[in-house]
Write a protein that holds these residues in place. Sequence first.
Motif, mmCIF file in Angstrom:
data_model
loop_
_atom_site.group_PDB
_atom_site.id
_atom_site.type_symbol
_atom_site.label_atom_id
_atom_site.label_comp_id
_atom_site.label_asym_id
_atom_site.label_seq_id
_atom_site.Cartn_x
_atom_site.Cartn_y
_atom_site.Cartn_z
ATOM 1 N N LEU A 247 0.835 -1.199 0.000
ATOM 2 C CA LEU A 247 0.000 0.000 0.000
ATOM 3 C C LEU A 247 0.872 1.253 0.000
ATOM 4 N N SER A 248 2.118 1.096 0.409
ATOM 5 C CA SER A 248 3.048 2.234 0.410
ATOM 6 C C SER A 248 3.300 2.740 -1.016
ATOM 7 N N THR A 249 3.023 1.903 -2.026
ATOM 8 C CA THR A 249 3.231 2.310 -3.413
ATOM 9 C C THR A 249 2.344 3.490 -3.790
ATOM 10 N N ILE A 250 1.035 3.329 -3.643
ATOM 11 C CA ILE A 250 0.116 4.406 -4.013
ATOM 12 C C ILE A 250 0.275 5.589 -3.065
ATOM 13 N N MET A 251 0.596 5.320 -1.809
ATOM 14 C CA MET A 251 0.807 6.407 -0.851
ATOM 15 C C MET A 251 2.019 7.252 -1.250
ATOM 16 N N THR A 252 3.070 6.598 -1.735
ATOM 17 C CA THR A 252 4.260 7.327 -2.169
ATOM 18 C C THR A 252 3.963 8.164 -3.405
ATOM 19 N N VAL A 253 3.186 7.614 -4.340
ATOM 20 C CA VAL A 253 2.817 8.360 -5.557
ATOM 21 C C VAL A 253 2.068 9.633 -5.188
ATOM 22 N N LEU A 254 1.066 9.512 -4.322
ATOM 23 C CA LEU A 254 0.234 10.663 -3.952
ATOM 24 C C LEU A 254 1.015 11.693 -3.139
ATOM 25 N N LEU A 255 1.776 11.228 -2.156
ATOM 26 C CA LEU A 255 2.533 12.151 -1.317
ATOM 27 C C LEU A 255 3.732 12.729 -2.062
ATOM 28 N N GLY A 256 4.288 11.959 -3.009
ATOM 29 C CA GLY A 256 5.379 12.484 -3.832
ATOM 30 C C GLY A 256 4.897 13.668 -4.663
ATOM 31 N N ALA A 257 3.672 13.576 -5.179
ATOM 32 C CA ALA A 257 3.091 14.674 -5.954
ATOM 33 C C ALA A 257 2.815 15.871 -5.056
ATOM 34 N N ALA A 258 2.358 15.607 -3.836
ATOM 35 C CA ALA A 258 1.989 16.684 -2.918
ATOM 36 C C ALA A 258 3.197 17.407 -2.324
ATOM 37 N N PHE A 259 4.217 16.643 -1.928
ATOM 38 C CA PHE A 259 5.331 17.247 -1.195
ATOM 39 C C PHE A 259 6.630 17.390 -1.988
ATOM 40 N N LEU A 260 6.815 16.555 -3.033
ATOM 41 C CA LEU A 260 8.052 16.617 -3.806
ATOM 42 C C LEU A 260 7.833 17.149 -5.216
ATOM 43 N N ASN A 261 6.598 17.570 -5.492
ATOM 44 C CA ASN A 261 6.252 18.143 -6.801
ATOM 45 C C ASN A 261 6.502 17.165 -7.951
ATOM 46 N N GLU A 262 6.289 15.878 -7.707
ATOM 47 C CA GLU A 262 6.478 14.847 -8.733
ATOM 48 C C GLU A 262 5.168 14.658 -9.496
ATOM 49 N N ARG A 263 4.876 15.606 -10.378
ATOM 50 C CA ARG A 263 3.568 15.607 -11.037
ATOM 51 C C ARG A 263 3.623 15.266 -12.509
#
Length: 284
Positions: A247-263
């Motif tokens: 589940l950490s996979t989708i959590m990393t995708v979402l939080l990466g976009a939110a906090f690391l600007n990985e959009r």
Amino acid sequence: MNWLTLTLISTILFTTMNLLQRVLAVSSHDQRAAAIVFNFTAASMAFAIFILTGAYQNFSLPSSQIAYIGLVVGVVSYGLFERLRFVAAKRIDASTLTIITTLGIVIAFIGSAIIYHEDISISKMIGSLLILSAIFIVPSPKNQHSKKTRSGLLIGLAISLCIGFALMMDKNGALFFSSETYSILVWSLPLLIVIYPGIKVEKLYAEIKIGSWRIILMALVNVLAYATFLKAFTLADATKVMPIGQLSTIMTVLLGAAFLNERDGLVAKIIAGLIATVGAILLV
């Protein structure tokens, strides 16, 4: 705590670690030096927890030869993973790398089913195929033709193989050595592989200065994540624990976009992350 609670806690911690890893890797000048500093810090923390919790009172080594064969495989796999993880994290973003490394769960699942004689059902086979398909959905980075990005993707696949074999051995280690003892061994012994054939002290000092408190935080989060993950292994089948951890996979995708600007390619990443997560759940 039951196995599900422990696995969910480790999932949250692993997600945090994925994000911190990207931050540290981007700022790093020498990724192997960063890996040495990180692993030494993590090994020290694991040893401190081992002493402070009184786990040392139950320390014992198994007599089974199988236990030590599994330990060697685990140590080598984790050693190669730790040596290369910051290199991959430097060259590709956290969300992409996390999705790619889901390949490791498929390898670990198949291996665990064979080694520990755990059941393989149709739904679990479908889950494995979904995870594999998710890797191909991940969008190519904008700078995909750069040598560093291509090598980052290849290294990401390589560490997926390493983590797959390592996870495969975790249940074996937790059962034969106890989760606390095995945790100490696989944090300290892989350092030999990361350090070989040596490195200049100046490079280590430079990475300590760059990483500062962040490398300490990442080490603590990773140690706690791995400790709870191993404990869950002692309470449930590996084919139950490992999928929930994904589940950490989708959590990393979402939080990466939110906090690391990985959009870049975010929609495709979310779809790939969801497919990988559904696949992981089907493996339960």
